[in-house]
Motif scaffolding. Structure first.
Motif, mmCIF file in Angstrom:
data_model
loop_
_atom_site.group_PDB
_atom_site.id
_atom_site.type_symbol
_atom_site.label_atom_id
_atom_site.label_comp_id
_atom_site.label_asym_id
_atom_site.label_seq_id
_atom_site.Cartn_x
_atom_site.Cartn_y
_atom_site.Cartn_z
ATOM 1 N N PHE A 170 -52.967 86.858 -40.459
ATOM 2 C CA PHE A 170 -53.613 86.007 -41.447
ATOM 3 C C PHE A 170 -55.135 86.010 -41.311
ATOM 4 C CE2 PHE A 170 -49.326 84.346 -41.359
ATOM 5 C CZ PHE A 170 -49.085 84.014 -42.688
ATOM 6 N N THR A 171 -55.801 85.609 -42.409
ATOM 7 C CA THR A 171 -57.229 85.316 -42.414
ATOM 8 C C THR A 171 -57.361 83.880 -42.892
ATOM 9 O OG1 THR A 171 -57.803 87.613 -42.897
ATOM 10 C CG2 THR A 171 -59.488 85.944 -43.326
ATOM 11 N N VAL A 172 -57.860 83.004 -42.018
ATOM 12 C CA VAL A 172 -57.812 81.575 -42.264
ATOM 13 C C VAL A 172 -59.212 81.011 -42.484
ATOM 14 C CG1 VAL A 172 -57.805 81.079 -39.776
ATOM 15 C CG2 VAL A 172 -56.949 79.360 -41.362
ATOM 16 N N GLY A 173 -59.325 80.093 -43.431
ATOM 17 C CA GLY A 173 -60.574 79.378 -43.705
ATOM 18 C C GLY A 173 -60.238 77.967 -44.149
ATOM 19 N N GLY A 174 -61.264 77.114 -44.270
ATOM 20 C CA GLY A 174 -60.949 75.734 -44.625
ATOM 21 C C GLY A 174 -62.094 74.977 -45.266
ATOM 22 N N LEU A 175 -61.725 73.907 -45.963
ATOM 23 C CA LEU A 175 -62.685 73.007 -46.616
ATOM 24 C C LEU A 175 -62.256 71.562 -46.411
ATOM 25 C CD1 LEU A 175 -63.174 74.873 -50.032
ATOM 26 C CD2 LEU A 175 -64.794 74.811 -48.117
ATOM 27 N N ASN A 176 -63.241 70.672 -46.552
ATOM 28 C CA ASN A 176 -63.032 69.242 -46.378
ATOM 29 C C ASN A 176 -62.753 68.556 -47.711
ATOM 30 O OD1 ASN A 176 -64.018 68.641 -43.436
ATOM 31 N ND2 ASN A 176 -65.623 69.931 -44.312
ATOM 32 N N CYS A 177 -61.648 67.881 -47.822
ATOM 33 C CA CYS A 177 -61.375 66.903 -48.878
ATOM 34 C C CYS A 177 -61.762 67.416 -50.263
ATOM 35 C CB CYS A 177 -62.086 65.605 -48.528
ATOM 36 S SG CYS A 177 -61.449 64.133 -49.369
ATOM 37 N N TRP A 178 -62.622 66.715 -50.986
ATOM 38 C CA TRP A 178 -62.913 67.075 -52.374
ATOM 39 C C TRP A 178 -63.705 68.366 -52.508
ATOM 40 C CZ3 TRP A 178 -63.949 62.656 -56.385
ATOM 41 C CH2 TRP A 178 -62.801 61.886 -56.514
ATOM 42 N N GLU A 179 -64.192 68.938 -51.410
ATOM 43 C CA GLU A 179 -64.721 70.304 -51.482
ATOM 44 C C GLU A 179 -63.671 71.255 -52.031
ATOM 45 O OE1 GLU A 179 -67.864 71.382 -48.042
ATOM 46 O OE2 GLU A 179 -65.795 71.159 -47.380
ATOM 47 N N ASN A 180 -62.404 70.927 -51.777
ATOM 48 C CA ASN A 180 -61.327 71.777 -52.252
ATOM 49 C C ASN A 180 -61.234 71.821 -53.777
ATOM 50 O OD1 ASN A 180 -59.782 72.709 -49.745
ATOM 51 N ND2 ASN A 180 -60.022 70.523 -49.364
ATOM 52 N N TRP A 181 -61.887 70.873 -54.443
ATOM 53 C CA TRP A 181 -61.959 70.892 -55.905
ATOM 54 C C TRP A 181 -63.127 71.744 -56.399
ATOM 55 C CZ3 TRP A 181 -57.954 69.271 -58.543
ATOM 56 C CH2 TRP A 181 -57.155 68.228 -58.061
ATOM 57 N N MET A 182 -64.005 72.188 -55.504
ATOM 58 C CA MET A 182 -65.216 72.925 -55.899
ATOM 59 C C MET A 182 -64.899 74.421 -56.014
ATOM 60 S SD MET A 182 -67.869 70.880 -53.376
ATOM 61 C CE MET A 182 -69.379 71.639 -53.997
ATOM 62 N N PRO A 183 -64.980 74.987 -57.215
ATOM 63 C CA PRO A 183 -64.558 76.384 -57.396
ATOM 64 C C PRO A 183 -65.358 77.389 -56.573
ATOM 65 C CG PRO A 183 -64.762 75.268 -59.518
ATOM 66 C CD PRO A 183 -65.355 74.351 -58.494
ATOM 67 N N LEU A 184 -66.671 77.190 -56.440
ATOM 68 C CA LEU A 184 -67.484 78.224 -55.799
ATOM 69 C C LEU A 184 -67.287 78.289 -54.284
ATOM 70 C CD1 LEU A 184 -70.747 78.060 -57.943
ATOM 71 C CD2 LEU A 184 -68.654 79.385 -58.294
ATOM 72 N N PRO A 185 -67.221 77.163 -53.557
ATOM 73 C CA PRO A 185 -66.877 77.279 -52.133
ATOM 74 C C PRO A 185 -65.508 77.916 -51.898
ATOM 75 C CG PRO A 185 -67.909 75.169 -52.532
ATOM 76 C CD PRO A 185 -67.676 75.794 -53.883
ATOM 77 N N ARG A 186 -64.543 77.608 -52.774
ATOM 78 C CA ARG A 186 -63.247 78.291 -52.649
ATOM 79 C C ARG A 186 -63.432 79.799 -52.809
ATOM 80 N NH1 ARG A 186 -61.236 74.440 -56.442
ATOM 81 N NH2 ARG A 186 -60.794 76.131 -57.931
ATOM 82 N N ALA A 187 -64.201 80.186 -53.833
ATOM 83 C CA ALA A 187 -64.415 81.613 -54.085
ATOM 84 C C ALA A 187 -65.119 82.282 -52.915
ATOM 85 C CB ALA A 187 -65.217 81.799 -55.371
ATOM 86 N N ALA A 188 -66.019 81.543 -52.247
ATOM 87 C CA ALA A 188 -66.720 82.106 -51.087
ATOM 88 C C ALA A 188 -65.741 82.470 -49.978
ATOM 89 C CB ALA A 188 -67.763 81.120 -50.575
ATOM 90 N N LEU A 189 -64.696 81.668 -49.809
ATOM 91 C CA LEU A 189 -63.676 81.962 -48.798
ATOM 92 C C LEU A 189 -62.740 83.068 -49.265
ATOM 93 C CD1 LEU A 189 -62.833 78.327 -47.615
ATOM 94 C CD2 LEU A 189 -64.404 79.962 -46.582
#
Length: 326
Positions: A170-189
């Protein structure tokens, strides 16, 4: 037919630590975290995930003590107590957890309140720390944008922690709480090859029930959402201004909702509420490849010649010292 060794490399045993902190008591909460890691390791887990700001707890008082009122002693004194119980990584305050990760060969995602020296040591950040199975801190992601009343006590972070890590296949990454609603940080991962996404929350089913499956379906990755739990009875008796807090808080402040979605967007582990404990599941990496066959958001189903994301991963600091010439 895969050889047994190759097949086992495809499998990852994960643990979701849906627990309450010893609220605003970092020493006691660290002890509880370490006991939970021991339990998960004894049950064969290779990765354990804890909720947002678990160490030493979420600032629940802000919603119940006129948190936005100017210059109230109750808020100033609770904030000072909070900062004193935040974690300074540079001072070695996660060393025992790192040593335990190495001893047990278990990777850890842990939500902490960080009081970093590189930002002066007085402000605090909701940080998601990744510790690998060798006991090394590989990334510290400071929440980019505190949510609503969190901004009264947390500072905004930076992009330095938008990183991914290898874990078996696997390749694992993570975000905090409502960051998970932010499209661009998700795309960065996603763009770094993430296929196991960690979403940490302070608690509650209303946060996890939709976004967990949505991210999984969008990214064609596994998504692990982990929330804490917190009840009125969990507030320590020595909490400053405890009477003012208890006067208005509900019986349950965080009901959990920890869960796992597969790369097809369907539940692997449905949300668990109103229960403290450790949840276990085994993930099969091959499911990722199966779902990427028809959609891959940063691969065959992308157009970088048309749209492209630029990410600044520089660690931000107010002061930059230039080397003095002799």
């Amino acid at each position: 037919m895969l050889r047994k060794e190759s097949y086992m490399e495809n499998l990852l045993n994960v643990a979701l630590a849906q627990i309450a902190p010893v609220w605003l008591n970092k020493k006691a909460t660290i002890e509880k975290i370490e006991n939970t890691i021991e339990e998960a390791s004894n049950n064969g887990s290779e990765l354990i995930v804890f909720g947002e700001a678990l160490l030493p707890g979420y600032p629940f008082w802000l919603a119940y003590t006129e948190g936005a009122a100017w210059n109230l002693n109750v808020n100033k004194e609770l904030h000072a107590h909070y900062v004193q119980n935040a974690i300074q990584i540079e001072a070695g305050e996660l060393d025992t957890i790192c040593a335990l990760a190495k001893e047990k060969s278990i990777a850890i995602y842990l939500g902490i309140m960080e009081r970093p020296q590189d930002r002066g040591g007085h402000s605090i950040y909701a940080s998601l720390v990744y510790i690998n199975a060798e006991g090394e801190i590989r990334s510290v992601h400071r929440k980019l944008q505190p949510t609503y009343d969190e901004r009264l006590t947390w500072a905004p972070g930076d992009g330095h922690g938008l990183q991914v890590h290898p874990l078996k296949k696997f390749t694992v990454g993570g975000l905090n709480c409502w960051e998970n609603w932010m499209p661009l940080p998700r795309a960065a991962l996603y763009g770094q090859g993430e296929n196991l996404h960690i979403a940490v929350w302070p608690g509650n089913l209303h946060n996890t029930k939709d976004i967990t499956r949505f991210i999984a379906r969008e990214s064609r990755s596994y998504v692990i959402s982990v929330s804490s739990v917190m009840a009125k009875s969990d507030f320590p008796k020595d909490t400053p201004h405890l009477d003012a807090i208890l006067n208005k808080v509900p019986g349950v402040l965080a009901n959990g909702g920890s869960c796992i979605s597969g790369p097809d967007g369907e539940w692997v582990l449905e949300p668990v509420v109103d229960k403290e404990g450790v949840l276990y599941q085994t993930l099969d990496f091959n499911k990722v490849y199966q779902e990427r066959q028809n959609f891959d958001p940063v691969g065959h189903y992308s157009r970088p010649d048309v749209t492209q994301l630029v990410v600044n991963r520089e660690r931000q600091s107010t002061v930059v010292f230039k080397n003095e010439q002799p």
